[in-house]
Enzyme design. Structure first.
Site, short mmCIF file in Angstrom:
data_model
loop_
_atom_site.label_atom_id
_atom_site.label_comp_id
_atom_site.label_asym_id
_atom_site.label_seq_id
_atom_site.Cartn_x
_atom_site.Cartn_y
_atom_site.Cartn_z
NE ARG A 64 53.83 107.99 0.48
CZ ARG A 64 54.61 106.99 0.05
NH1 ARG A 64 55.81 107.32 -0.24
NH2 ARG A 64 54.29 105.93 -0.68
CE LYS A 87 55.02 101.75 2.59
NZ LYS A 87 54.15 102.21 1.76
CE LYS A 142 54.89 97.66 0.11
NZ LYS A 142 54.72 98.75 -0.61
NE ARG A 170 50.73 95.31 4.01
CZ ARG A 170 50.88 96.41 4.50
NH1 ARG A 170 50.83 96.81 5.57
NH2 ARG A 170 51.50 97.26 3.21
CG ASP A 214 55.93 101.56 -1.65
OD1 ASP A 214 56.74 101.47 -1.14
OD2 ASP A 214 54.72 101.41 -1.31
NE ARG A 245 48.90 109.91 -5.68
CZ ARG A 245 48.54 109.62 -4.44
NH1 ARG A 245 47.90 110.39 -3.73
NH2 ARG A 245 48.52 108.43 -3.94
CE LYS A 249 44.48 97.70 -8.34
NZ LYS A 249 45.09 98.09 -7.00
CD GLU A 280 54.47 103.35 -5.81
OE1 GLU A 280 54.52 102.41 -6.07
OE2 GLU A 280 53.67 104.00 -5.42
CG HIS A 291 43.04 106.11 -0.30
ND1 HIS A 291 43.17 107.26 1.13
CD2 HIS A 291 44.15 105.34 -0.22
CE1 HIS A 291 44.11 106.69 1.64
NE2 HIS A 291 44.64 105.63 1.09
P1 GTP Z 1 52.02 97.62 -2.90
O1 GTP Z 1 52.89 99.24 -2.89
O2 GTP Z 1 52.61 96.59 -1.78
O3 GTP Z 1 50.62 98.15 -2.90
O4 GTP Z 1 52.43 96.88 -4.36
P2 GTP Z 1 52.63 97.76 -5.46
O5 GTP Z 1 53.68 98.67 -5.52
O6 GTP Z 1 52.90 96.57 -6.64
O7 GTP Z 1 51.33 98.27 -6.04
P3 GTP Z 1 50.96 99.37 -7.22
O8 GTP Z 1 52.02 99.83 -7.81
O9 GTP Z 1 49.71 98.51 -7.79
O10 GTP Z 1 50.21 100.35 -6.35
C1 GTP Z 1 50.96 101.01 -5.42
C2 GTP Z 1 50.08 102.55 -5.14
O11 GTP Z 1 49.19 102.77 -5.89
C3 GTP Z 1 49.17 102.35 -3.76
O12 GTP Z 1 50.10 102.51 -2.64
C4 GTP Z 1 48.18 103.58 -3.84
O13 GTP Z 1 48.87 104.82 -3.61
C5 GTP Z 1 48.20 103.44 -5.52
N1 GTP Z 1 46.85 102.57 -5.60
C6 GTP Z 1 47.07 101.12 -6.32
N2 GTP Z 1 45.80 100.63 -6.61
C7 GTP Z 1 44.99 101.70 -6.17
C8 GTP Z 1 43.59 101.62 -6.03
O14 GTP Z 1 42.89 100.71 -6.27
N3 GTP Z 1 42.77 102.71 -5.34
C9 GTP Z 1 43.62 103.58 -5.12
N4 GTP Z 1 42.90 104.84 -4.61
N5 GTP Z 1 44.80 103.82 -5.35
C10 GTP Z 1 45.50 102.57 -5.70
MG MG Z 2 53.58 100.25 -3.67
#
Ligand code: GTP
Ligand code: MG
Length: 238
Positions: A76, A78, A86, A89, A105, A110, A145, A172, A188
């Site tokens: 996908r 975004k 984002k 934020r 991302d 996936r 986590k 990503e 989720h």
């Molecule tokens: P952000 O993208 O801002 O959240 O930061 P990041 O890129 O450092 O985050 P990270 O790599 O830890 O996680 C990115 C993606 O992983 C999220 O957008 C989700 O798709 C997935 N993900 C991460 N943590 C969780 C979780 O606790 N539960 C679920 N269901 N998905 C998660």
């Molecule tokens: Mg992310």
């Protein structure tokens, strides 16, 4: 099999949406709209390149070892609203350069594998390809986590060749097993279920943590049976 979470980008539709957002509430600069649309086309190309590489690896495994490491893939881009949300934020200016420099991302793939061994072999083979580079790795399989979430996240820089030359673009990639995906989908859904009382939410979160541990054990046992069938060494609990 690849599941596209949305249809191919339609640039006129994207322009119309960006214009509407700009007029309604977000002061997205008009001169940036064309650049935004161009950038999304590059992200889309990078996402397709990575998924094609993964499909080729999967079919090589099928042909050479009669084993499909990849169960299926999802990909996908975004959405515009998520991108702008984002940036807000993160308190970044609403500019295309902020997206390019700070969001890794926008393009996401996936990869849902059958076994944990497949997660590591597919990701290692992809990471070893010398036309792409690894920008960041987060291994939530080795270090889950706190809520129980497990997956291997790798951000790749992929060259997308345009008329102007190669544009190295981040994608990503989340590698996980079927069990990890099953768990993450429910977690989720729970995360976005805001109308449940707090007591229920925390009860379900605790149950989900227990489920994550149980799934991890089941996965290890099934992985061992699979290794035995295929003559590979056994492993203990990961
Ligand atoms: P952000 O993208 O801002 O959240 O930061 P990041 O890129 O450092 O985050 P990270 O790599 O830890 O996680 C990115 C993606 O992983 C999220 O957008 C989700 O798709 C997935 N993900 C991460 N943590 C969780 C979780 O606790 N539960 C679920 N269901 N998905 C998660
Ligand atoms: Mg992310």
């Amino acid at each position: 099999m690849i599941l596209d979470r949305q249809s191919r980008i339609n640039t006129s539709d994207l322009k119309a949406r960006l214009n509407a957002i700009g007029q309604e509430n977000v002061p997205f600069p008009a001169e940036e709209i064309t650049e935004f649309v161009n950038l999304m086309q590059v992200y889309e190309g990078a996402m397709y390149e990575i998924s094609t590489k993964l499909e080729i690896l999967d079919s090589e495994f099928q042909v050479r070892f009669a084993h499909d490491p990849i169960h299926h893939m999802e990909r996908r881009l975004k959405s515009v609203n998520s991108i702008l949300g984002k940036l807000e934020r993160k308190e970044l200016p609403l500019q295309v350069s902020s997206i390019r420099d700070n969001l890794f991302d926008v393009a996401g793939v996936r990869v849902i594998c059958n076994y944990r061994d497949d997660v590591y072999s597919v990701s290692n083979y992809l990471s070893a390809q010398n036309d792409i580079s690894v920008l960041r790795v987060k291994d939530y399989i080795k270090n889950p986590k706190q809520n129980g979430y497990r997956s291997l996240h790798v951000i790749y820089a992929v060259p997308v060749f345009l008329s102007s030359g190669a544009h190295y673009t981040p994608v990503e990639v989340q590698f996980r097993t079927i069990a990890m995906d099953y768990w993450a989908s429910l977690e989720h859904a729970l995360r976005y279920k805001t109308d449940l009382p707090d007591s229920k939410l925390s009860e379900h979160s605790q149950t989900l943590l227990d489920c994550a541990r149980s799934l991890q054990n089941i996965e290890t046992q099934m992985q061992n049976i699979h290794r035995d069938i295929n003559g590979a060494p056994q492993v203990g609990e990961a």
